[in-house]
Design a protein around this motif. Structure first.
Motif, mmCIF file in Angstrom:
data_model
loop_
_atom_site.group_PDB
_atom_site.id
_atom_site.type_symbol
_atom_site.label_atom_id
_atom_site.label_comp_id
_atom_site.label_asym_id
_atom_site.label_seq_id
_atom_site.Cartn_x
_atom_site.Cartn_y
_atom_site.Cartn_z
ATOM 1 N N MET A 1 0.801 -1.162 0.116
ATOM 2 C CA MET A 1 -0.014 -0.057 0.008
ATOM 3 C C MET A 1 0.871 1.239 0.118
ATOM 4 O O MET A 1 1.862 1.281 -0.714
ATOM 5 N N LYS A 2 0.474 2.093 0.880
ATOM 6 C CA LYS A 2 0.990 3.291 0.475
ATOM 7 C C LYS A 2 2.320 3.942 0.676
ATOM 8 O O LYS A 2 2.995 3.790 1.254
ATOM 9 N N LEU A 3 2.589 4.945 -0.244
ATOM 10 C CA LEU A 3 3.988 5.706 -0.196
ATOM 11 C C LEU A 3 4.181 6.251 0.904
ATOM 12 O O LEU A 3 5.284 6.777 0.816
ATOM 13 N N ALA A 294 0.445 0.070 -24.021
ATOM 14 C CA ALA A 294 -0.716 0.530 -23.213
ATOM 15 C C ALA A 294 -0.281 0.904 -21.928
ATOM 16 O O ALA A 294 0.465 0.045 -21.187
ATOM 17 N N LEU A 295 -0.699 2.000 -21.376
ATOM 18 C CA LEU A 295 -0.301 2.306 -19.972
ATOM 19 C C LEU A 295 -1.476 2.905 -19.166
ATOM 20 O O LEU A 295 -2.435 3.586 -19.811
ATOM 21 N N MET A 296 -1.523 2.824 -17.927
ATOM 22 C CA MET A 296 -2.603 3.382 -17.026
ATOM 23 C C MET A 296 -2.179 3.614 -15.772
ATOM 24 O O MET A 296 -1.085 2.862 -15.374
ATOM 25 N N ILE A 297 -2.745 4.506 -14.906
ATOM 26 C CA ILE A 297 -2.406 4.895 -13.712
ATOM 27 C C ILE A 297 -3.334 3.936 -12.786
ATOM 28 O O ILE A 297 -4.603 4.039 -12.645
ATOM 29 N N THR A 298 -2.741 2.840 -12.338
ATOM 30 C CA THR A 298 -3.519 1.644 -11.566
ATOM 31 C C THR A 298 -3.581 2.115 -10.069
ATOM 32 O O THR A 298 -4.236 1.295 -9.470
ATOM 33 N N GLU A 299 -2.877 3.295 -9.588
ATOM 34 C CA GLU A 299 -3.179 3.326 -8.092
ATOM 35 C C GLU A 299 -2.698 4.943 -7.952
ATOM 36 O O GLU A 299 -1.505 5.200 -8.342
ATOM 37 N N PHE A 300 -3.399 5.757 -7.211
ATOM 38 C CA PHE A 300 -3.048 7.298 -6.747
ATOM 39 C C PHE A 300 -3.695 7.759 -5.495
ATOM 40 O O PHE A 300 -4.959 7.205 -5.768
ATOM 41 N N SER A 301 -3.392 8.404 -4.686
ATOM 42 C CA SER A 301 -4.220 8.827 -3.753
ATOM 43 C C SER A 301 -3.474 10.033 -3.069
ATOM 44 O O SER A 301 -2.342 10.203 -3.473
ATOM 45 N N THR A 302 -4.007 10.522 -1.821
ATOM 46 C CA THR A 302 -3.149 11.499 -0.916
ATOM 47 C C THR A 302 -3.943 11.258 0.500
ATOM 48 O O THR A 302 -5.246 11.007 0.473
ATOM 49 N N PRO A 303 -3.200 11.221 1.379
ATOM 50 C CA PRO A 303 -3.842 11.196 2.644
ATOM 51 C C PRO A 303 -4.237 12.617 3.510
ATOM 52 O O PRO A 303 -4.301 12.685 4.581
ATOM 53 N N ARG A 304 -4.124 13.527 2.578
ATOM 54 C CA ARG A 304 -4.198 14.647 3.148
ATOM 55 C C ARG A 304 -5.555 15.473 2.502
ATOM 56 O O ARG A 304 -5.893 15.196 1.395
ATOM 57 N N ALA A 334 -9.444 11.552 4.945
ATOM 58 C CA ALA A 334 -8.502 11.462 4.147
ATOM 59 C C ALA A 334 -7.279 11.000 4.427
ATOM 60 O O ALA A 334 -6.570 10.229 3.561
ATOM 61 N N SER A 335 -6.915 11.016 5.698
ATOM 62 C CA SER A 335 -5.735 10.266 6.252
ATOM 63 C C SER A 335 -5.787 8.841 5.937
ATOM 64 O O SER A 335 -4.724 8.146 5.813
ATOM 65 N N HIS A 336 -6.863 8.297 5.645
ATOM 66 C CA HIS A 336 -7.109 6.799 5.336
ATOM 67 C C HIS A 336 -7.430 6.452 4.045
ATOM 68 O O HIS A 336 -7.614 5.570 3.738
ATOM 69 N N TYR A 337 -7.155 7.722 3.296
ATOM 70 C CA TYR A 337 -7.336 7.750 1.674
ATOM 71 C C TYR A 337 -8.504 7.184 1.329
ATOM 72 O O TYR A 337 -8.807 6.734 0.331
ATOM 73 N N CYS A 338 -9.611 7.618 2.057
ATOM 74 C CA CYS A 338 -11.207 7.217 1.656
ATOM 75 C C CYS A 338 -11.853 8.318 0.889
ATOM 76 O O CYS A 338 -11.844 9.558 1.216
ATOM 77 N N LEU A 339 -12.435 7.692 -0.260
ATOM 78 C CA LEU A 339 -12.956 8.639 -1.212
ATOM 79 C C LEU A 339 -14.350 9.085 -0.899
ATOM 80 O O LEU A 339 -15.081 9.636 -1.531
ATOM 81 N N LEU A 340 -14.952 8.435 0.278
ATOM 82 C CA LEU A 340 -16.527 8.606 0.706
ATOM 83 C C LEU A 340 -16.455 8.993 2.072
ATOM 84 O O LEU A 340 -15.354 8.860 2.874
ATOM 85 N N ASN A 341 -17.365 9.964 2.228
ATOM 86 C CA ASN A 341 -17.046 10.710 3.556
ATOM 87 C C ASN A 341 -18.114 9.941 4.894
ATOM 88 O O ASN A 341 -18.111 10.374 5.926
ATOM 89 N N SER A 342 -18.800 8.898 4.641
ATOM 90 C CA SER A 342 -19.735 8.282 5.511
ATOM 91 C C SER A 342 -20.153 6.931 5.065
ATOM 92 O O SER A 342 -20.236 6.713 4.151
ATOM 93 N N PRO A 343 -20.270 6.064 6.090
ATOM 94 C CA PRO A 343 -20.724 4.508 5.931
ATOM 95 C C PRO A 343 -22.107 4.578 5.080
ATOM 96 O O PRO A 343 -23.047 5.732 5.230
ATOM 97 N N ASN A 344 -22.401 3.760 4.287
ATOM 98 C CA ASN A 344 -23.509 3.511 3.527
ATOM 99 C C ASN A 344 -24.073 4.734 2.747
ATOM 100 O O ASN A 344 -25.139 5.113 2.659
ATOM 101 N N SER A 345 -23.101 5.345 2.028
ATOM 102 C CA SER A 345 -23.310 6.601 1.541
ATOM 103 C C SER A 345 -22.519 6.486 0.243
ATOM 104 O O SER A 345 -21.207 6.016 0.419
ATOM 105 N N SER A 346 -22.902 7.261 -0.846
ATOM 106 C CA SER A 346 -22.013 7.255 -2.126
ATOM 107 C C SER A 346 -21.547 8.975 -2.398
ATOM 108 O O SER A 346 -21.290 9.195 -3.248
#
Length: 364
Positions: A1-3, A294-304, A334-346
């Motif tokens: 996982m993360k850098l 053929a190339l793609m970015i298969t992982e990126f994020s930030t903890p901030r 964000a410190s956990h690299y999470c894209l969602l802000n609450s459980p059971n929510s999109s």
């Protein structure tokens, strides 16, 4: 996982491979203990540097990672509604990290239900027309039991990684919405070891060429991702000497926007390094492969909690016609690299907002 916990560090294909399976509308495939109607879907393939989707047209793969199965045989929130919400964002690829620790019978932590969970996720991909990228994420340096990080991001695959990817290839070779990621993040090895394997850390590492050949040997002709060196940051030698027989291979790069010359950027300030709002290593280590394979970015994020640090990697990829996968479809700060802000929510978090916006612009 993360850098944040590490040092940060295609192809003119010979021909499109034969179709995986094409079924009549009334036909169904029984694979891995389940049967799902598949219809006349076509397959994914690489032509030149482009990915061609089931429709027969060029597709840019944009999506998210859904972690958990690398840590537990029964992770939280693998229910169907989660994948339905990914689709509602516009996701067309989901990267699913896995571990040999639970999938191989030789392991002391083997769980017979593990493959059933993977089957379920494959079924969701089929239903919602999202490519499921099964990622050979954690391995064990050839061990079958241990503690204290025995299963983690090892430098290279081992013999159990090889057997695991072969098992996945055989099991899902007739599933049009499955792709395979050979090894998460090769690191701290030479390019020769990356390609051909060798003895490292007291075990025999399996090279990426052998991993690829093993997958094809099982009859899997679909998309395969081969990550670059130095935690998947470095694609330079691939541009010079790509893998042999790399038909339908996408080379995967991991990019993170908060390192600058091997130092973490001041978290109180927006990211800028050498005058760029993204890590300049994207230009030096990833750019050399653009337009060659053929190339793609298969992982990126930030903890901030700064959306610009997610926006800039997306813009970098989009500006070069590259697909991308954001880490991680989870609920939390964000410190956990999470894209969602609450459980059971999109609802997207701060770092999820740019991902949501770009997916909405292109995928819905």
């Amino acid at each position: 996982m993360k850098l944040l916990r590490r040092i940060a560090a295609a192809a003119i294909a010979l021909a499109a491979t034969a179709s995986l399976v094409s079924a009549t509308p009334a036909e169904s495939l029984a694979v891995g203990g389940f049967s799902v109607p598949v219809g006349n879907q076509g397959t994914y393939r690489v032509e030149g540097v482009n990915v061609i989707g089931p429709s027969g047209k060029r597709i840019v793969l944009r999506g998210v990672a859904k972690n958990g199965l690398e840590y537990s045989p029964k992770p939280h929130q693998e229910e169907e509604w989660n994948y339905e919400r990914m689709k509602s964002w516009g996701v067309n690829i989901v990267r699913v990290p896995l571990a040999t620790t639970y999938g191989m019978k030789a392991m002391c932590t083997y769980n017979a239900d593990y493959i059933k969970t993977i089957d379920k996720i494959v079924r969701y991909g089929q239903k919602y027309k999202m490519l499921i990228l099964l990622d050979n994420h954690f391995s064990t340096r050839g061990r079958t039991c241990g503690n204290g990080g025995w299963s983690t991001n090892q430098k290279m695959p081992d013999r159990y990684s090889l057997e695991f990817i072969k098992m996945l290839a055989k099991r899902y070779k007739n599933r049009p919405y499955v792709a395979l990621d050979l090894h998460n993040e090769p690191h701290d090895i030479s390019w020769d070891v990356w390609r051909n394997g060798g003895i490292i850390d007291g075990y025999r590492a399996i090279g990426m060429q052998q991993m690829l050949d093993a997958v094809r040997g099982q009859g899997f002709t679909g998309l395969v991702v081969a990550s670059g060196a130095q935690w998947a940051n470095d694609m330079r030698m691939i541009a010079v000497e790509p893998l042999a027989r790399d038909t339908n291979v996408i080379y995967g790069a991991h990019v993170y926007p908060y390192w600058c010359h091997a130092k973490v950027w001041n978290p109180a300030q927006p990211y800028v390094c050498d005058g760029k709002r993204y890590n300049p290593t994207y230009d030096s280590l990833v750019q050399p492969l653009v337009g060659k394979r053929a190339l793609m970015i298969t992982e990126f994020s930030t903890p901030r909690a700064q959306d610009g640090e997610m926006r800039e990697p997306i813009m970098w990829a989009e500006g070069r016609g590259l697909g991308w996968i954001a880490w991680d479809w989870c609920y939390g700060p964000a410190s956990h690299y999470c894209l969602l802000n609450s459980p059971n929510s999109s609802t997207p978090s701060v770092i999820g907002q740019p991902v949501y916006e770009y997916l909405a612009r292109n995928g819905r």
